[in-house]
Design an enzyme around this catalytic site. Structure first.
Site, PDB file in Angstrom:
ATOM      1  N   TRP A   1      -8.759   5.761   7.154  1.00  0.00           N
ATOM      2  CA  TRP A   1      -8.860   5.377   8.563  1.00  0.00           C
ATOM      3  C   TRP A   1      -7.561   4.771   9.068  1.00  0.00           C
ATOM      4  O   TRP A   1      -7.278   4.814  10.259  1.00  0.00           O
ATOM      5  CB  TRP A   1     -10.085   4.505   8.834  1.00  0.00           C
ATOM      6  CG  TRP A   1     -10.098   3.073   8.369  1.00  0.00           C
ATOM      7  CD1 TRP A   1      -9.392   2.511   7.361  1.00  0.00           C
ATOM      8  CD2 TRP A   1     -10.899   2.027   8.932  1.00  0.00           C
ATOM      9  NE1 TRP A   1      -9.706   1.174   7.239  1.00  0.00           N
ATOM     10  CE2 TRP A   1     -10.633   0.849   8.192  1.00  0.00           C
ATOM     11  CE3 TRP A   1     -11.821   1.958   9.969  1.00  0.00           C
ATOM     12  CZ2 TRP A   1     -11.251  -0.373   8.464  1.00  0.00           C
ATOM     13  CZ3 TRP A   1     -12.437   0.741  10.236  1.00  0.00           C
ATOM     14  CH2 TRP A   1     -12.156  -0.403   9.500  1.00  0.00           C
ATOM     15  N   ASP A   2      -6.722   4.253   8.170  1.00  0.00           N
ATOM     16  CA  ASP A   2      -5.394   3.791   8.586  1.00  0.00           C
ATOM     17  C   ASP A   2      -4.637   4.914   9.286  1.00  0.00           C
ATOM     18  O   ASP A   2      -4.010   4.696  10.333  1.00  0.00           O
ATOM     19  CB  ASP A   2      -4.582   3.328   7.378  1.00  0.00           C
ATOM     20  CG  ASP A   2      -5.123   2.074   6.733  1.00  0.00           C
ATOM     21  OD1 ASP A   2      -4.453   1.038   6.765  1.00  0.00           O
ATOM     22  OD2 ASP A   2      -6.244   2.134   6.187  1.00  0.00           O
TER      23      ASP A   2
ATOM     24  N   GLY B   1     -14.585  -0.188   5.102  1.00  0.00           N
ATOM     25  CA  GLY B   1     -13.332  -0.656   5.699  1.00  0.00           C
ATOM     26  C   GLY B   1     -13.206  -2.163   5.620  1.00  0.00           C
ATOM     27  O   GLY B   1     -12.104  -2.698   5.565  1.00  0.00           O
TER      28      GLY B   1
ATOM     29  N   TYR C   1       0.842  -1.197   0.000  1.00  0.00           N
ATOM     30  CA  TYR C   1       0.000   0.000   0.000  1.00  0.00           C
ATOM     31  C   TYR C   1       0.881   1.252   0.000  1.00  0.00           C
ATOM     32  O   TYR C   1       1.325   1.703   1.055  1.00  0.00           O
ATOM     33  CB  TYR C   1      -0.903   0.003   1.227  1.00  0.00           C
ATOM     34  CG  TYR C   1      -1.800  -1.216   1.350  1.00  0.00           C
ATOM     35  CD1 TYR C   1      -2.930  -1.355   0.558  1.00  0.00           C
ATOM     36  CD2 TYR C   1      -1.509  -2.217   2.274  1.00  0.00           C
ATOM     37  CE1 TYR C   1      -3.760  -2.467   0.680  1.00  0.00           C
ATOM     38  CE2 TYR C   1      -2.333  -3.331   2.407  1.00  0.00           C
ATOM     39  CZ  TYR C   1      -3.457  -3.452   1.604  1.00  0.00           C
ATOM     40  OH  TYR C   1      -4.264  -4.553   1.732  1.00  0.00           O
TER      41      TYR C   1
ATOM     42  N   GLU D   1      -0.868  -7.854   8.501  1.00  0.00           N
ATOM     43  CA  GLU D   1      -2.104  -7.121   8.237  1.00  0.00           C
ATOM     44  C   GLU D   1      -3.277  -7.723   9.012  1.00  0.00           C
ATOM     45  O   GLU D   1      -4.099  -7.006   9.581  1.00  0.00           O
ATOM     46  CB  GLU D   1      -2.379  -7.148   6.735  1.00  0.00           C
ATOM     47  CG  GLU D   1      -3.508  -6.258   6.266  1.00  0.00           C
ATOM     48  CD  GLU D   1      -3.620  -6.231   4.748  1.00  0.00           C
ATOM     49  OE1 GLU D   1      -4.536  -5.546   4.253  1.00  0.00           O
ATOM     50  OE2 GLU D   1      -2.806  -6.893   4.057  1.00  0.00           O
TER      51      GLU D   1
ATOM     52  N   ASP E   1     -13.644  -4.579   3.209  1.00  0.00           N
ATOM     53  CA  ASP E   1     -13.848  -4.561   1.763  1.00  0.00           C
ATOM     54  C   ASP E   1     -14.694  -5.704   1.230  1.00  0.00           C
ATOM     55  O   ASP E   1     -15.663  -5.482   0.504  1.00  0.00           O
ATOM     56  CB  ASP E   1     -12.491  -4.583   1.052  1.00  0.00           C
ATOM     57  CG  ASP E   1     -11.652  -3.359   1.382  1.00  0.00           C
ATOM     58  OD1 ASP E   1     -12.078  -2.555   2.223  1.00  0.00           O
ATOM     59  OD2 ASP E   1     -10.573  -3.214   0.807  1.00  0.00           O
TER      60      ASP E   1
ATOM     61  N   TRP F   1      -3.962   6.088   3.394  1.00  0.00           N
ATOM     62  CA  TRP F   1      -5.336   5.614   3.546  1.00  0.00           C
ATOM     63  C   TRP F   1      -6.011   6.322   4.713  1.00  0.00           C
ATOM     64  O   TRP F   1      -5.386   6.577   5.761  1.00  0.00           O
ATOM     65  CB  TRP F   1      -5.371   4.108   3.764  1.00  0.00           C
ATOM     66  CG  TRP F   1      -5.648   3.339   2.504  1.00  0.00           C
ATOM     67  CD1 TRP F   1      -6.825   2.787   2.121  1.00  0.00           C
ATOM     68  CD2 TRP F   1      -4.709   3.048   1.460  1.00  0.00           C
ATOM     69  NE1 TRP F   1      -6.690   2.163   0.908  1.00  0.00           N
ATOM     70  CE2 TRP F   1      -5.395   2.314   0.471  1.00  0.00           C
ATOM     71  CE3 TRP F   1      -3.360   3.353   1.256  1.00  0.00           C
ATOM     72  CZ2 TRP F   1      -4.785   1.870  -0.698  1.00  0.00           C
ATOM     73  CZ3 TRP F   1      -2.743   2.912   0.097  1.00  0.00           C
ATOM     74  CH2 TRP F   1      -3.462   2.178  -0.866  1.00  0.00           C
TER      75      TRP F   1
ATOM     76  N   TRP G   1     -11.383 -10.144   4.748  1.00  0.00           N
ATOM     77  CA  TRP G   1     -12.414  -9.822   5.748  1.00  0.00           C
ATOM     78  C   TRP G   1     -13.453 -10.935   5.902  1.00  0.00           C
ATOM     79  O   TRP G   1     -14.579 -10.683   6.298  1.00  0.00           O
ATOM     80  CB  TRP G   1     -13.105  -8.511   5.374  1.00  0.00           C
ATOM     81  CG  TRP G   1     -12.211  -7.325   5.542  1.00  0.00           C
ATOM     82  CD1 TRP G   1     -11.528  -6.660   4.571  1.00  0.00           C
ATOM     83  CD2 TRP G   1     -11.882  -6.664   6.764  1.00  0.00           C
ATOM     84  NE1 TRP G   1     -10.794  -5.633   5.109  1.00  0.00           N
ATOM     85  CE2 TRP G   1     -10.997  -5.604   6.461  1.00  0.00           C
ATOM     86  CE3 TRP G   1     -12.246  -6.865   8.101  1.00  0.00           C
ATOM     87  CZ2 TRP G   1     -10.475  -4.751   7.425  1.00  0.00           C
ATOM     88  CZ3 TRP G   1     -11.731  -6.001   9.071  1.00  0.00           C
ATOM     89  CH2 TRP G   1     -10.857  -4.962   8.725  1.00  0.00           C
TER      90      TRP G   1
END
Length: 720
Positions: A36-37, A170, A30, A408, A172, A34, A365
């Site tokens: 909310w990161d 968030g 990445y 992650e 995804d 980003w 997710w």
């Protein structure tokens, strides 16, 4: 000191991902900033680098759209070509009059946790005046972000804000979105050709499928066709959802906005109105009582989406669940579907119900454990009083990166890391929890505010009405009055509301009953069960009484000789906390660091000692500190079972971290102080093995007990 080593490693990861202006989620996958990161990252920085935390949010909000929207991605023009989709796909600066011209951004947003991060920066800052200057700049931008939601994403005026793309949630590729996305027939819509970048870096099994990406890009094309005009998008977008995670985070940020306004001396009326409206909207519209969870709501189909993910528990974080609703969803959250307390073979909280057929341990997710979700649920569980479960989450937030590195996300059963490594929010939130647990300081309470030179008899109750009852009645009445404090929620899940308790009629009644102990005949305690229950309960009640009576604010370490000079009068004797613990319950053993036994040879109180020392007492008594066992009360009839439960809870908490990968165990200093009570190092290992619920860890201890390294965690003396 072991945790400090891992905190240094986490800080190095953030250094590695720092560009000079902002922090990328990971240099391996990445390359941009980003939404909310950056807020989660700023929360980590707030603990040790205020300037970086401020820069993180400053760069993000400099790219805010004119209508208030804060974009999901702010692209770094120096790193274009390594990620998909990038500005050539979004074309926001060409199509939208609201998009900034000096920054390249995506055309969607993300969960608005920024006000929470801003409040953390202020709370943890040493130079609060400097942070106030930053907040004066940031606050109107936060207001504009929230106004954007209520002006443009609030179609039914019910407090709920819709999202229009899975990426905005968030989460995804959450299973929650499957039904909606399946309605987008990729064979009947125009989708431009594209080349994904993620699956060339990460195992495709861990990522969304190609057909999912086609639907994601279809939605982007729809936004472009409507030139990012919200009212036009709303008319034809097939993906319009009230998401409980998004709205709960908005609720939490509304609450933070109120606190920020108060700090800055600004009006709280607008954020307060939003907070009450959204909190009510979540509680009244998204709660599914039958399924004990909060559901997402599909605006296009006008129905709740019955899919169970961790997002359904997020109203705990947003303070949006009623206490009734919180208890209901806690039953589900703390079940085998989401890894129950002491289940032993899992890490909590998986992102998706583990019993579902499409549950995946490694796919993005759709099942793994995410540190940011656990961090938010940890905050929510604490605020609703679910202390034991909150402690379990804190332990996992520490244990997973320590054992499996800063990935992650993580396998919800064996813990292995997935996705990209060196992940910034994993490192940042690990740092936050480590600081919160005071794992970086041996003695965070060095300033003694009061020294007790003389004995203080806590149960000499002034102007009391005499209570002259038989000793049997006094013992029962004392237990009843203590349990009454618990039943009235002054004590909940091991947490104590000292301020509320101080002025309660229940506490005043307890004081009267404790005064009657001067008539108590200790000789009536015959059995070991009666002795254990009486002395443990009394010790715990004395600690609470002492904290309230001495008006302790942060730690019992504020008062020198707290454990030796505070006493209760019992019959013709006086007993301090040290007398009860080291003299009675430990059968007159020396306290750690002391030269002499608690009772001298001729001390007549020795006859009241327990018959044998039971090491489980160390997880039944509380010292008023966060690293102590949670406060509980015990009954003679069930004390053996109750002590077993207390020992199991402690051994499986964040005070015991087993690291097979390093042949190491991190232990509470309780095991160091009372090593002899457990029978030395091997006795400690046998004790931990007996009460550890994870069979793999039990086998590991058995196979490696002769070569295991034991390290001790700094004790957190802050008030429980």
């Amino acid at each position: 000191m072991s945790i400090k080593r891992y905190v240094k490693k986490a800080k190095k990861i953030l250094d590695k991902n720092w560009t000079g202006e902002f922090t990328v989620p990971s240099v391996h996958l990445y390359p941009h900033q980003w939404n909310w990161d950056s807020s989660f990252i700023a929360i980590g920085y707030s603990r040790y680098n205020t300037n970086r935390a401020i820069k993180e949010l400053t760069r993000l909000f400099n790219a805010q759209w004119k209508n208030g929207m804060l974009p999901q991605i702010v692209f770094d023009e120096k790193r274009l070509g390594t990620y998909f989709p990038e500005p050539d796909v979004w074309q926001t600066n060409l199509l939208s009059t609201n998009a900034p011209q000096e920054f390249l951004t995506s055309g969607i947003t993300m969960p608005p946790i920024h006000a929470v991060a801003a409040l953390k920066i202020y709370t943890h800052a040493k130079d609060k005046e400097k942070v106030k200057e930053f907040l004066k700049w940031l606050f109107p931008r936060l207001l504009n972000l929230h106004r954007y939601f209520y002006n443009e994403r609030h179609p039914e005026n019910n407090g709920l804000i819709y999202i229009r793309h899975p990426w905005e949630s968030g989460m995804d590729n959450s299973p929650t979105w499957d039904e909606i996305l399946d309605r987008i027939d990729v064979n009947k819509v125009d989708i431009p050709n594209f080349e994904r970048k993620d699956t060339s870096v990460i195992d495709p099994e861990m990522r969304p499928k190609d057909i999912d990406y086609k639907r994601y890009i279809y939605l982007v094309e729809l936004f472009k066709k409507n030139r990012y005009i919200e009212r036009e998008i709303f008319k034809e977008c097939p993906f319009l959802v009230y998401d409980p995670l998004f709205n709960s985070i908005l609720s939490a940020s509304n609450k933070a906005l109120i606190e920020l306004a108060d700090i800055l001396g600004f009006s709280i009326s607008e954020p307060e109105e939003w907070y009450l409206l959204t909190k009510k909207g979540i509680s009244e519209n998204l709660f599914n009582e039958k399924r004990k969870i909060f559901d997402a709501y599909d605006l296009t189909q006008k129905k709740l989406i019955n899919v169970d993910t961790a997002a359904g528990f997020m109203p705990l974080f947003g303070n949006a669940a009623s206490f009734y609703q919180a208890k209901k969803i806690y039953e589900y959250l703390n079940s085998t579907s989401f890894c129950a307390l002491h289940q032993g073979n899992c890490f909590t909280i998986p992102n998706y119900n583990t019993s579902r057929k499409d549950f995946s341990r490694k796919n993005y997710w759709r099942g793994p454990v995410w540190i940011n979700i656990n961090w938010m649920l940890y905050q929510g569980l604490k605020s609703y009083g679910f202390k034991e479960k909150a402690v379990q989450l804190a332990k996992n937030i520490l244990e997973l990166p320590i054992r499996f590195d800063f990935y992650e996300y993580f396998d919800s059963f064996d813990g292995r890391g997935y996705g990209t490594k060196d992940f910034s929010w994993t490192a940042a939130l690990f740092i936050d929890i480590a600081y919160e647990g005071n794992y970086l300081s041996k003695n965070p309470f060095k300033n003694v505010k009061k020294i007790l030179w003389n004995t203080v008899i806590l149960n000499d109750y002034p102007n009391r009405k005499e209570i002259k009852l038989p000793s049997e009645n006094i013992a029962q009445k004392l237990l009843d009055s203590i349990k009454d404090l618990e039943s009235k929620q002054f004590i909940s899940q091991g947490m104590i509301n000292y301020k509320l308790l101080k002025h309660s009629k229940e506490y005043q009644e307890y004081k009267k009953v404790s005064a009657s102990l001067r008539y108590f005949d200790l000789d009536i305690l015959k059995t070991k069960e009666e002795k254990l229950a009486f002395w443990i309960n009394l010790y715990n009640a004395m600690v609470i009484d002492g904290i309230i009576s001495l008006e302790i604010e942060n730690s019992v370490k504020e008062v020198l000789r707290f454990f030796s000079k505070l006493k209760y009068r019992i019959g013709k004797y006086r007993f301090s906390l040290d007398d009860i613990l080291h003299g009675i319950l430990r059968k007159n053993k020396r306290a750690y660091g002391k030269l002499f036994k608690q009772f001298i040879l001729i001390d007549s109180r020795k006859k009241y000692m327990v018959d044998e020392l039971d090491p489980r007492i160390h997880f039944a008594i509380t010292c008023g500190a966060s690293s102590c066992a949670p406060i509980k009360f015990f009954t003679p009839q069930n004390i053996d079972k109750e002590l077993d439960i207390a020992a199991k809870s402690f051994v499986n908490s964040s005070e015991v971290i087993i690291i097979p990968e390093e042949n190491k165990i991190l232990l509470s200093e309780i095991f160091k102080w009372y090593e002899r009570d457990f029978g030395g190092k091997q006795g400690i290992l046998e004790f931990i093995k007996k009460y550890t619920v994870d069979d793999d860890k039990v086998d590991f201890i058995e196979l490696n007990k002769d070569k295991l390294s034991i390290r001790y965690l700094p004790y957190n003396w802050s008030l429980k």
